[in-house]
Design a protein around this motif. Structure first.
Motif, PDB file in Angstrom:
ATOM      1  N   GLU A 414       0.828  -1.205   0.000  1.00  0.00           N
ATOM      2  CA  GLU A 414       0.000   0.000   0.000  1.00  0.00           C
ATOM      3  C   GLU A 414       0.866   1.260   0.000  1.00  0.00           C
ATOM      4  OE1 GLU A 414      -3.591   2.118   2.614  1.00  0.00           O
ATOM      5  OE2 GLU A 414      -2.568   0.328   3.379  1.00  0.00           O
ATOM      6  N   ALA A 415       1.871   1.289   0.882  1.00  0.00           N
ATOM      7  CA  ALA A 415       2.721   2.478   0.981  1.00  0.00           C
ATOM      8  C   ALA A 415       3.510   2.701  -0.301  1.00  0.00           C
ATOM      9  CB  ALA A 415       3.666   2.333   2.180  1.00  0.00           C
ATOM     10  N   ALA A 416       4.005   1.631  -0.921  1.00  0.00           N
ATOM     11  CA  ALA A 416       4.793   1.765  -2.147  1.00  0.00           C
ATOM     12  C   ALA A 416       3.962   2.363  -3.267  1.00  0.00           C
ATOM     13  CB  ALA A 416       5.342   0.405  -2.562  1.00  0.00           C
ATOM     14  N   LEU A 417       2.693   1.960  -3.354  1.00  0.00           N
ATOM     15  CA  LEU A 417       1.831   2.465  -4.433  1.00  0.00           C
ATOM     16  C   LEU A 417       1.526   3.946  -4.240  1.00  0.00           C
ATOM     17  CD1 LEU A 417       0.419   1.317  -6.960  1.00  0.00           C
ATOM     18  CD2 LEU A 417      -1.648   1.092  -5.571  1.00  0.00           C
ATOM     19  N   LEU A 418       1.452   4.400  -2.970  1.00  0.00           N
ATOM     20  CA  LEU A 418       1.048   5.778  -2.686  1.00  0.00           C
ATOM     21  C   LEU A 418       2.224   6.723  -2.458  1.00  0.00           C
ATOM     22  CD1 LEU A 418      -1.846   5.062  -0.146  1.00  0.00           C
ATOM     23  CD2 LEU A 418      -2.051   5.490  -2.600  1.00  0.00           C
ATOM     24  N   ALA A 419       3.429   6.173  -2.308  1.00  0.00           N
ATOM     25  CA  ALA A 419       4.562   6.989  -1.850  1.00  0.00           C
ATOM     26  C   ALA A 419       4.904   8.134  -2.790  1.00  0.00           C
ATOM     27  CB  ALA A 419       5.784   6.102  -1.632  1.00  0.00           C
ATOM     28  N   LYS A 420       4.721   7.940  -4.097  1.00  0.00           N
ATOM     29  CA  LYS A 420       5.083   8.989  -5.062  1.00  0.00           C
ATOM     30  C   LYS A 420       3.908   9.879  -5.449  1.00  0.00           C
ATOM     31  CE  LYS A 420       9.197   7.231  -5.212  1.00  0.00           C
ATOM     32  NZ  LYS A 420      10.291   7.886  -4.471  1.00  0.00           N
ATOM     33  N   ALA A 421       2.719   9.609  -4.875  1.00  0.00           N
ATOM     34  CA  ALA A 421       1.535  10.366  -5.286  1.00  0.00           C
ATOM     35  C   ALA A 421       1.648  11.840  -4.935  1.00  0.00           C
ATOM     36  CB  ALA A 421       0.290   9.761  -4.638  1.00  0.00           C
ATOM     37  N   ASP A 422       2.401  12.171  -3.876  1.00  0.00           N
ATOM     38  CA  ASP A 422       2.480  13.594  -3.507  1.00  0.00           C
ATOM     39  C   ASP A 422       3.284  14.413  -4.511  1.00  0.00           C
ATOM     40  OD1 ASP A 422       5.063  12.845  -2.893  1.00  0.00           O
ATOM     41  OD2 ASP A 422       5.046  13.585  -0.832  1.00  0.00           O
ATOM     42  N   LEU A 423       3.954  13.739  -5.468  1.00  0.00           N
ATOM     43  CA  LEU A 423       4.639  14.490  -6.521  1.00  0.00           C
ATOM     44  C   LEU A 423       3.655  15.293  -7.363  1.00  0.00           C
ATOM     45  CD1 LEU A 423       7.180  11.785  -7.780  1.00  0.00           C
ATOM     46  CD2 LEU A 423       7.636  13.703  -6.237  1.00  0.00           C
ATOM     47  N   LEU A 424       2.381  14.890  -7.338  1.00  0.00           N
ATOM     48  CA  LEU A 424       1.355  15.564  -8.132  1.00  0.00           C
ATOM     49  C   LEU A 424       0.581  16.596  -7.325  1.00  0.00           C
ATOM     50  CD1 LEU A 424      -0.025  12.499 -10.128  1.00  0.00           C
ATOM     51  CD2 LEU A 424       1.666  14.177 -10.842  1.00  0.00           C
ATOM     52  N   THR A 425       1.001  16.866  -6.096  1.00  0.00           N
ATOM     53  CA  THR A 425       0.311  17.870  -5.283  1.00  0.00           C
ATOM     54  C   THR A 425       0.885  19.260  -5.544  1.00  0.00           C
ATOM     55  OG1 THR A 425       1.830  17.592  -3.405  1.00  0.00           O
ATOM     56  CG2 THR A 425      -0.109  16.160  -3.476  1.00  0.00           C
ATOM     57  N   ASP A 426       0.070  20.267  -5.254  1.00  0.00           N
ATOM     58  CA  ASP A 426       0.516  21.646  -5.450  1.00  0.00           C
ATOM     59  C   ASP A 426       1.677  21.988  -4.516  1.00  0.00           C
ATOM     60  OD1 ASP A 426      -1.389  22.060  -7.393  1.00  0.00           O
ATOM     61  OD2 ASP A 426      -2.877  22.878  -5.999  1.00  0.00           O
TER      62      ASP A 426
END
Length: 717
Positions: A414-426
């Protein structure tokens, strides 16, 4: 050396790049000093002091001569047999050589004959006049300026309107004083005099005529309102920061890089207290701290628990009687910055991390390695492989342990799939330094299960030398997986570091893997981790040769790290020579080697071990039987060695199996006497083939027993 006096050289320029100022000041001072020393203008005991402020680079050197002493020079010409003919007359070759050196045939009677190897050669002995200070300083100045580590050169025109000059910033004045005397040197279209300038707004006069080299810092401080020394200005800023914070019962953020940058921005520091609206404290403090430091060069204030407050410190370059206008202006400037951070934070929380994951497929990670989405899935696969390796390392395990590994695997996925998602945040788009940190905040906001948010926040750790390691098991596995994905992927496509160039920070990633494995003492083999990571790339790296080069890269990083920690080169070589891939064992092995080296028997055993290794290397492997035949041990010394080995080896092996590496090596000390006696009384390379083979087998067993913890031969002098 004649008439030694102190020397001052100053280059007065427009505002220098703040992040480069410290290096520029040090390089200018050391370059000038080295060139003066090389010309013997600066005495052996001369001292150098560097000065650097936003608008000046300067250097003060003690004991500089007006003229260097003359020095003898002996120049080898050529062999006598070539220089003189049979009648002892100079040959054309000799005359040509003399002419090239500014001499003629009249110098021939004065040439010296001296031995040169097996023959004699002719030497021309002369005296070279010492350089004058004007000549030497001009050369030193030219050399020092040419070697400055300038980030980017500017081109500008001189006052004549057509002469172009290249330098980091336009230069306006040059000072060169030897004692009270001006040295007429030139640089960047300027001719040296004794006049400089002080603070742009607060100096007592527009120009400052310097009395002599030694009054420079004092006159700039008193007449120019400038602290010329970078180090003294930095210390003054630190003093004012601490004093202002203490009045509030708080402490400033500790950031050496920010302190250096601010020191390079001001000439007359004045620390002032300011405030922002407390409502902004709802935003994660990392965001507020970063925007204040990066954009405004402020020093945020935190309480005793490290929690950010609404107060911060400004380092102003002016000292008005009423600082309220300065404080108010800075408070107005910071407000929109903090408002932007709050807006980004509020907007980002409207979308979940999971909803952003598909967008990672549209973000390029590397042209040859695909998107960030593909990268996240590889990290997920590598994390799963690491959990499996941990599971295998703890077999047999209980039902509870099995369940624990399944939960860990689920959290890592779960953490691996979500870890890079904040790259798309403002927020991360505005402040890339916050990647991972913001992912952790957003994960907690969403109420993700325990440990996942921490793992997302920690998966970049350690980010730098001395940084903390991941705090939980999920974060540890994820951090390893993320770093291994980067290392294996980039090594697989040939993007290796070269010299000072390491654009993907692979050295830092490797050190991160090493620190996690060593400091957490994980039962993981580095070679298996690399193999598992490469498998996650599938066909992309199917033909790539990754393991060998990457293991060598890790070995080099580990060796450097251990030497920096105070271990000797011999200790490090002894442990790493075995190529053990469980790095968690390295500290225990090093401690064991250090304890063994302190034993009185250590030097002799290390030398014997080296001798045994050399004998075995020179022997054909086929000549060394796997076992020793007791009936072929005919000499008392070899019988005694076999008996001692039979007694010591089981004790040493049991110690290793129990993790007592020091005990294992210390047990070997009992072998010193039998080993010494063996080499004194036994001929290993006996003419009898069977005897020779049996003795080689005995030495092979001895070698294996002695080198289970480390290669002891590396300790031999």
């Amino acid at each position: 050396m004649t008439d030694p006096k102190n020397l001052l050289v100053e280059l007065f320029v427009e505002e220098l790049p703040p992040k480069a100022l410290k290096k520029l000041g040090e390089a200018f001072a050391q370059g000038l000093f080295a060139a003066l020393k090389a010309q013997q203008l600066a005495a052996d005991g001369a001292r150098v002091t560097a000065y650097a402020s936003p608008r000046r680079l300067a250097v003060h050197v003690t004991d500089v001569a007006a003229r260097a002493a003359d020095r003898p020079l002996s120049q080898k010409l050529m062999p006598v047999a070539v220089a003189l003919d049979a009648q002892g007359q100079p040959t054309p070759a000799l005359l040509k050589k003399l002419a090239a050196l500014g001499a003629d045939a009249s110098a021939v009677p004065h040439l010296q004959r001296r031995p040169d190897g097996k023959a004699e050669a002719l030497f021309l002995d002369t005296t070279v006049p010492g350089a004058t200070l004007a000549e030497g300083l001009q050369a030193a100045l030219d050399e020092a300026l040419a070697r400055l580590p300038i980030p980017k050169l500017m081109q500008y025109q001189l006052a004549d309107g057509w002469t172009s000059v290249h330098f980091v910033r336009p230069a306006h004045r040059l000072v060169a004083l030897h004692g009270a005397d001006v040295v007429r040197v030139q640089a960047l279209g300027l001719t040296a005099d004794r006049v400089t300038q002080g603070h742009r707004f607060e100096a007592k006069a527009e120009t400052i005529p310097l009395r002599d080299a030694d009054t420079y810092a004092e006159q700039l401080r008193e007449e120019g309102a400038v602290i010329a020394s970078f180090d003294k200005r930095r210390a003054e800023i630190r003093r004012q920061l601490d004093a202002a914070a203490a009045k509030e019962g708080l402490k400033p953020i500790d950031d050496d890089a920010l302190l250096d940058e601010v020191t390079a921005l001001v000439e007359r520091p004045n620390v002032l207290l300011a405030r922002f609206d407390k409502a902004f404290l709802e935003v994660p403090q990392e965001c507020l701290i970063l925007t204040m430091k990066a954009n405004q060069k402020y020093f945020p204030l935190v309480d005793s628990a490290g929690k950010l407050t609404e107060r911060f410190l400004i380092v102003s370059n002016i000292r008005p009687d009423d600082p309220s206008a300065v404080v108010g202006g800075n408070e107005r400037v910071v407000r929109p910055r903090l408002a932007d951070a709050k807006f980004f934070f509020d907007q980002d929380r409207r979308k979940t991390l999971a909803s952003r994951v598909p967008g990672l497929d549209r973000v390029v990670y590397h042209g040859k390695l695909g998107s960030q989405g593909e990268r996240a899935r590889r990290v997920q696969a590598i994390g799963h492989a690491i959990v499996n390796q941990l599971r295998l390392a703890t077999v047999p395990y209980t039902v509870d342990a099995k369940d624990e590994f399944e939960v860990l695997d689920s959290k890592v996925r779960e953490a691996a799939l979500l870890a890079k998602a904040d790259l798309l945040t403002d927020m991360v788009g505005e402040f890339p330094e916050l990647q991972g940190v913001m992912g952790g905040y957003y994960a907690r906001h969403e109420g993700l299960r325990d440990g996942v948010a921490i793992a997302i926040e920690d998966h970049y750790k350690p980010r730098f030398a001395g940084d903390a390691l991941p705090r939980n098991h999920t974060g540890t596995v994820l951090a390893l997986a993320d770093k291994l994905e980067t290392l294996v992927g980039l090594f697989g496509i040939g993007q290796l570091p070269s010299g000072d160039k390491d654009p993907y920070a692979l050295r830092r990633h490797a050190l991160g893997v090493i620190r996690i494995l060593v400091e957490k003492n994980l039962p993981l083999a580095l070679d298996e981790l690399i193999t598992g990571a490469q498998a996650a790339f599938g066909d992309t790296l199917a033909e790539a040769s990754v393991s060998g080069p990457l293991l060598a890269f890790f070995d080099d990083r580990l060796a450097n790290l251990l030497r920096e920690q105070g271990y000797s080169a011999q200790e490090v070589d002894a442990v790493l020579a075995l190529k053990g891939r469980r790095l968690g064992e390295v500290p225990k092995r090093l401690a064991a080697v250090r304890a063994f080296a302190a034993l009185p028997e250590a030097a002799a055993l290390a030398a014997a071990n080296k001798r045994v290794g050399n004998i075995l290397r020179k022997s054909d492997t086929a000549d060394v039987p796997p076992t020793v035949e007791p009936q072929r041990l005919v000499e008392p010394a070899e019988q005694a060695l076999a008996a001692a080995l039979a007694e010591v080896r089981p004790r040493a092996d049991r110690a290793i199996e129990g993790g007592d590496y020091a005990g294992s090596l210390q047990a070997l000390a009992a072998l010193k006497g039998p080993v010494d006696a063996f080499f004194d009384g036994v001929m290993v390379n006996a003419e009898d083939v069977d005897l020779r083979a049996n003795r080689l087998a005995l030495l092979a067993q001895l070698h294996a027993a002695m080198n289970r913890v480390a290669d002891l031969s590396r300790l031999a002098a």
